[in-house]
Design a protein around this motif. Sequence first.
Motif, PDB file in Angstrom:
ATOM      1  N   GLY A  37       2.685  28.541 -10.293  1.00 49.21           N
ATOM      2  CA  GLY A  37       3.021  28.384  -8.879  1.00 49.21           C
ATOM      3  C   GLY A  37       2.631  27.025  -8.342  1.00 49.21           C
ATOM      4  N   TRP A  38       1.500  26.515  -8.787  1.00 53.56           N
ATOM      5  CA  TRP A  38       1.034  25.197  -8.332  1.00 53.56           C
ATOM      6  C   TRP A  38       1.977  24.095  -8.809  1.00 53.56           C
ATOM      7  CZ3 TRP A  38      -3.491  23.777  -5.663  1.00 53.56           C
ATOM      8  CH2 TRP A  38      -3.739  22.420  -5.618  1.00 53.56           C
ATOM      9  N   HIS A  39       2.347  24.137 -10.096  1.00 49.84           N
ATOM     10  CA  HIS A  39       3.198  23.082 -10.642  1.00 49.84           C
ATOM     11  C   HIS A  39       4.637  23.179 -10.146  1.00 49.84           C
ATOM     12  CE1 HIS A  39       0.261  21.283 -13.257  1.00 49.84           C
ATOM     13  NE2 HIS A  39      -0.091  22.479 -13.689  1.00 49.84           N
ATOM     14  N   ALA A  40       5.118  24.398  -9.925  1.00 49.67           N
ATOM     15  CA  ALA A  40       6.491  24.579  -9.468  1.00 49.67           C
ATOM     16  C   ALA A  40       6.597  24.534  -7.948  1.00 49.67           C
ATOM     17  CB  ALA A  40       7.039  25.910  -9.980  1.00 49.67           C
ATOM     18  N   LYS A  41       5.443  24.404  -7.277  1.00 47.32           N
ATOM     19  CA  LYS A  41       5.385  24.420  -5.814  1.00 47.32           C
ATOM     20  C   LYS A  41       6.007  25.703  -5.258  1.00 47.32           C
ATOM     21  CE  LYS A  41       5.324  19.403  -5.218  1.00 47.32           C
ATOM     22  NZ  LYS A  41       4.171  19.205  -5.936  1.00 47.32           N
ATOM     23  N   ASN A  42       5.717  26.816  -5.956  1.00 45.34           N
ATOM     24  CA  ASN A  42       6.175  28.138  -5.555  1.00 45.34           C
ATOM     25  C   ASN A  42       5.000  28.857  -4.908  1.00 45.34           C
ATOM     26  OD1 ASN A  42       7.063  30.757  -5.332  1.00 45.34           O
ATOM     27  ND2 ASN A  42       8.070  30.781  -7.320  1.00 45.34           N
ATOM     28  N   VAL A  43       5.056  29.005  -3.586  1.00 49.67           N
ATOM     29  CA  VAL A  43       3.944  29.568  -2.838  1.00 49.67           C
ATOM     30  C   VAL A  43       3.717  31.028  -3.208  1.00 49.67           C
ATOM     31  CG1 VAL A  43       3.092  30.067  -0.523  1.00 49.67           C
ATOM     32  CG2 VAL A  43       4.318  27.956  -0.964  1.00 49.67           C
ATOM     33  N   THR A  44       4.772  31.784  -3.412  1.00 49.90           N
ATOM     34  CA  THR A  44       4.638  33.200  -3.732  1.00 49.90           C
ATOM     35  C   THR A  44       3.905  33.402  -5.053  1.00 49.90           C
ATOM     36  OG1 THR A  44       6.711  33.628  -2.575  1.00 49.90           O
ATOM     37  CG2 THR A  44       5.905  35.343  -4.040  1.00 49.90           C
ATOM     38  N   CYS A  45       4.298  32.671  -6.045  1.00 50.04           N
ATOM     39  CA  CYS A  45       3.690  32.797  -7.366  1.00 50.04           C
ATOM     40  C   CYS A  45       2.212  32.399  -7.326  1.00 50.04           C
ATOM     41  CB  CYS A  45       4.461  31.927  -8.355  1.00 50.04           C
ATOM     42  SG  CYS A  45       4.003  32.171 -10.061  1.00 50.04           S
ATOM     43  N   SER A  46       1.898  31.314  -6.665  1.00 45.50           N
ATOM     44  CA  SER A  46       0.505  30.887  -6.605  1.00 45.50           C
ATOM     45  C   SER A  46      -0.332  31.824  -5.744  1.00 45.50           C
ATOM     46  CB  SER A  46       0.393  29.449  -6.105  1.00 45.50           C
ATOM     47  OG  SER A  46       1.052  29.287  -4.891  1.00 45.50           O
ATOM     48  N   CYS A  47       0.244  32.402  -4.705  1.00 48.20           N
ATOM     49  CA  CYS A  47      -0.495  33.360  -3.881  1.00 48.20           C
ATOM     50  C   CYS A  47      -0.793  34.640  -4.653  1.00 48.20           C
ATOM     51  CB  CYS A  47       0.275  33.687  -2.608  1.00 48.20           C
ATOM     52  SG  CYS A  47       0.177  32.396  -1.366  1.00 48.20           S
ATOM     53  N   VAL A  48       0.166  35.112  -5.429  1.00 52.39           N
ATOM     54  CA  VAL A  48      -0.065  36.313  -6.233  1.00 52.39           C
ATOM     55  C   VAL A  48      -1.180  36.047  -7.247  1.00 52.39           C
ATOM     56  CG1 VAL A  48       0.957  37.819  -7.976  1.00 52.39           C
ATOM     57  CG2 VAL A  48       2.226  37.284  -5.910  1.00 52.39           C
ATOM     58  N   GLY A  49      -1.150  34.915  -7.905  1.00 56.26           N
ATOM     59  CA  GLY A  49      -2.201  34.567  -8.852  1.00 56.26           C
ATOM     60  C   GLY A  49      -3.563  34.450  -8.185  1.00 56.26           C
ATOM     61  N   ALA A  50      -3.602  33.839  -7.005  1.00 58.94           N
ATOM     62  CA  ALA A  50      -4.863  33.696  -6.283  1.00 58.94           C
ATOM     63  C   ALA A  50      -5.407  35.053  -5.829  1.00 58.94           C
ATOM     64  CB  ALA A  50      -4.676  32.778  -5.085  1.00 58.94           C
ATOM     65  N   VAL A  51      -4.535  35.935  -5.384  1.00 59.13           N
ATOM     66  CA  VAL A  51      -4.967  37.263  -4.945  1.00 59.13           C
ATOM     67  C   VAL A  51      -5.517  38.065  -6.120  1.00 59.13           C
ATOM     68  CG1 VAL A  51      -4.119  39.479  -4.069  1.00 59.13           C
ATOM     69  CG2 VAL A  51      -3.515  37.373  -2.896  1.00 59.13           C
ATOM     70  N   VAL A  52      -4.841  38.009  -7.264  1.00 54.82           N
ATOM     71  CA  VAL A  52      -5.328  38.732  -8.435  1.00 54.82           C
ATOM     72  C   VAL A  52      -6.677  38.198  -8.889  1.00 54.82           C
ATOM     73  CG1 VAL A  52      -4.869  39.253 -10.860  1.00 54.82           C
ATOM     74  CG2 VAL A  52      -3.030  39.425  -9.200  1.00 54.82           C
ATOM     75  N   LEU A  53      -6.838  36.882  -8.894  1.00 52.93           N
ATOM     76  CA  LEU A  53      -8.147  36.316  -9.263  1.00 52.93           C
ATOM     77  C   LEU A  53      -9.223  36.715  -8.263  1.00 52.93           C
ATOM     78  CD1 LEU A  53      -7.477  32.690 -10.534  1.00 52.93           C
ATOM     79  CD2 LEU A  53      -8.458  34.592 -11.788  1.00 52.93           C
ATOM     80  N   THR A  54      -8.882  36.736  -6.993  1.00 52.68           N
ATOM     81  CA  THR A  54      -9.842  37.148  -5.969  1.00 52.68           C
ATOM     82  C   THR A  54     -10.249  38.597  -6.146  1.00 52.68           C
ATOM     83  OG1 THR A  54      -8.869  35.563  -4.435  1.00 52.68           O
ATOM     84  CG2 THR A  54     -10.253  37.287  -3.500  1.00 52.68           C
ATOM     85  N   LEU A  55      -9.262  39.458  -6.429  1.00 48.63           N
ATOM     86  CA  LEU A  55      -9.576  40.865  -6.648  1.00 48.63           C
ATOM     87  C   LEU A  55     -10.459  41.051  -7.887  1.00 48.63           C
ATOM     88  CD1 LEU A  55      -6.168  42.569  -5.827  1.00 48.63           C
ATOM     89  CD2 LEU A  55      -8.284  42.697  -4.517  1.00 48.63           C
ATOM     90  N   LEU A  56     -10.229  40.268  -8.911  1.00 49.54           N
ATOM     91  CA  LEU A  56     -11.074  40.354 -10.097  1.00 49.54           C
ATOM     92  C   LEU A  56     -12.497  39.864  -9.810  1.00 49.54           C
ATOM     93  CD1 LEU A  56      -8.598  39.162 -12.839  1.00 49.54           C
ATOM     94  CD2 LEU A  56      -9.547  41.452 -12.591  1.00 49.54           C
ATOM     95  N   LEU A  57     -12.617  38.843  -8.983  1.00 43.80           N
ATOM     96  CA  LEU A  57     -13.947  38.331  -8.633  1.00 43.80           C
ATOM     97  C   LEU A  57     -14.715  39.315  -7.761  1.00 43.80           C
ATOM     98  CD1 LEU A  57     -13.223  34.596  -7.892  1.00 43.80           C
ATOM     99  CD2 LEU A  57     -14.682  35.487  -9.672  1.00 43.80           C
ATOM    100  N   VAL A  58     -14.027  40.000  -6.852  1.00 47.91           N
ATOM    101  CA  VAL A  58     -14.676  40.938  -5.953  1.00 47.91           C
ATOM    102  C   VAL A  58     -15.083  42.199  -6.685  1.00 47.91           C
ATOM    103  CG1 VAL A  58     -14.289  42.392  -3.930  1.00 47.91           C
ATOM    104  CG2 VAL A  58     -13.555  40.033  -3.909  1.00 47.91           C
ATOM    105  N   HIS A  59     -14.286  42.580  -7.645  1.00 49.85           N
ATOM    106  CA  HIS A  59     -14.540  43.816  -8.386  1.00 49.85           C
ATOM    107  C   HIS A  59     -15.751  43.627  -9.192  1.00 49.85           C
ATOM    108  CE1 HIS A  59     -14.221  46.889 -11.435  1.00 49.85           C
ATOM    109  NE2 HIS A  59     -13.475  47.541 -10.583  1.00 49.85           N
TER     110      HIS A  59
END
Length: 59
Positions: A37-59
């Motif tokens: 998402g970062w390299h393709a400048k795709n906000v949706t893809c990078s947001c999904v990746g960031a949310v999943v990483l955040t959920l893994l960190l919180v868990h």
Amino acid sequence: MPVLAMLFAVFVVAFEELVEWRFGVAGVFALVLLSIGWHAKNVTCSCVGAVVLTLLLVH
């Protein structure tokens, strides 16, 4: 310049191994989504990746 690129590549590989060791396959998948998402400048893809990483960190 090649030394700097080599150090950066080693850092990236080490970081990916750390994420995989700590968070498993889901962490690697989230990291891949975030980088794509970062390299393709795709906000949706990078947001999904960031949310999943955040959920893994919180868990």
